[in-house]
Design a protein around this motif. Sequence first.
Motif, mmCIF file in Angstrom:
data_model
loop_
_atom_site.group_PDB
_atom_site.id
_atom_site.type_symbol
_atom_site.label_atom_id
_atom_site.label_comp_id
_atom_site.label_asym_id
_atom_site.label_seq_id
_atom_site.Cartn_x
_atom_site.Cartn_y
_atom_site.Cartn_z
ATOM 1 N N ILE A 135 29.350 45.810 34.400
ATOM 2 C CA ILE A 135 28.124 45.159 34.867
ATOM 3 C C ILE A 135 28.478 43.947 35.728
ATOM 4 O O ILE A 135 27.850 43.707 36.767
ATOM 5 N N PHE A 136 29.472 43.191 35.312
ATOM 6 C CA PHE A 136 29.887 42.018 36.088
ATOM 7 C C PHE A 136 30.272 42.421 37.508
ATOM 8 O O PHE A 136 29.890 41.748 38.478
ATOM 9 N N MET A 137 31.001 43.509 37.647
ATOM 10 C CA MET A 137 31.408 43.982 38.970
ATOM 11 C C MET A 137 30.185 44.313 39.831
ATOM 12 O O MET A 137 30.130 43.967 41.020
ATOM 13 N N LYS A 138 29.202 44.953 39.248
ATOM 14 C CA LYS A 138 27.988 45.295 40.000
ATOM 15 C C LYS A 138 27.236 44.038 40.420
ATOM 16 O O LYS A 138 26.739 43.946 41.549
ATOM 17 N N VAL A 139 27.159 43.069 39.515
ATOM 18 C CA VAL A 139 26.455 41.818 39.821
ATOM 19 C C VAL A 139 27.163 41.073 40.951
ATOM 20 O O VAL A 139 26.525 40.600 41.904
ATOM 21 N N VAL A 140 28.479 40.969 40.868
ATOM 22 C CA VAL A 140 29.232 40.276 41.915
ATOM 23 C C VAL A 140 29.069 40.998 43.249
ATOM 24 O O VAL A 140 28.908 40.359 44.296
ATOM 25 N N ASN A 141 29.088 42.312 43.228
ATOM 26 C CA ASN A 141 28.895 43.063 44.475
ATOM 27 C C ASN A 141 27.496 42.837 45.047
ATOM 28 O O ASN A 141 27.325 42.776 46.272
ATOM 29 N N ASN A 142 26.495 42.681 44.179
ATOM 30 C CA ASN A 142 25.150 42.337 44.657
ATOM 31 C C ASN A 142 25.147 40.970 45.341
ATOM 32 O O ASN A 142 24.500 40.777 46.378
ATOM 33 N N PHE A 168 39.425 40.781 38.062
ATOM 34 C CA PHE A 168 38.577 41.404 39.077
ATOM 35 C C PHE A 168 38.347 40.456 40.252
ATOM 36 O O PHE A 168 38.482 40.838 41.417
ATOM 37 N N LEU A 169 38.008 39.206 39.974
ATOM 38 C CA LEU A 169 37.746 38.248 41.052
ATOM 39 C C LEU A 169 39.000 37.971 41.871
ATOM 40 O O LEU A 169 38.946 37.890 43.103
ATOM 41 N N HIS A 170 40.142 37.848 41.195
ATOM 42 C CA HIS A 170 41.405 37.591 41.891
ATOM 43 C C HIS A 170 41.821 38.770 42.768
ATOM 44 O O HIS A 170 42.218 38.592 43.923
ATOM 45 N N ASP A 171 41.735 39.967 42.208
ATOM 46 C CA ASP A 171 42.350 41.143 42.850
ATOM 47 C C ASP A 171 41.418 41.926 43.764
ATOM 48 O O ASP A 171 41.881 42.600 44.685
ATOM 49 N N ARG A 172 40.108 41.831 43.534
ATOM 50 C CA ARG A 172 39.228 42.778 44.225
ATOM 51 C C ARG A 172 38.063 42.129 44.966
ATOM 52 O O ARG A 172 37.149 42.816 45.404
#
Length: 201
Positions: A135-142, A168-172
Amino acid sequence: MNEHAYDRMLRIKTSSGLQALSGSVHQNRYEATPYDALEVLVEEYELKWTDDLVDYGCGKGRVSFFLHHHFQLTVTGVDVNGHLYQESLENQASYMQKVKKTTGSVLFERCLAEEYGVERAQNKFYFFNPFSIQIFMKVVNNILRSVEQEPRAVDLILYYPTSEYLQFLHDRTAFELFMEVRVPKRYEQDENERFVIFRLL
């Protein structure tokens, strides 16, 4: 000032400990950010009345009210839990009686975090591990899509960050580590007792 004293001062009720959310593996249990940690954050990290912050997994709204009280900025709390959402609205009614005339605002929305539509003015985003890394990844992508549509500097403020969130924040993503704020008054041996702020310019 202790937890209950802060609640009384803000005319809200958020000091009731941990509460379970739904049975979803993607939603973590609600736990309010400690007031003494928030005190350290506002001493070290500058917010302005012109900022517009989203508090993901806001629960009863403690962070939203605390930051509005200190900086008079606009805050939107987002939570999927109906019971917590109702309590945040009750807190909002009580808090607004206290502050009366003010700049900024405190609003709450009940929805899935990944379905929340990031607004073009919103530039600060707060997380205390409210949901799974998926979910965090989806939110950050939003958030990143919003920045593509309306270029602006944005900060992600993470309290007690998980290694998955950080990796995730560091690498992607293009976010870069901006600052770290340690919370020495609570648990000196706990390396995770800190705020980590990532910035995208």
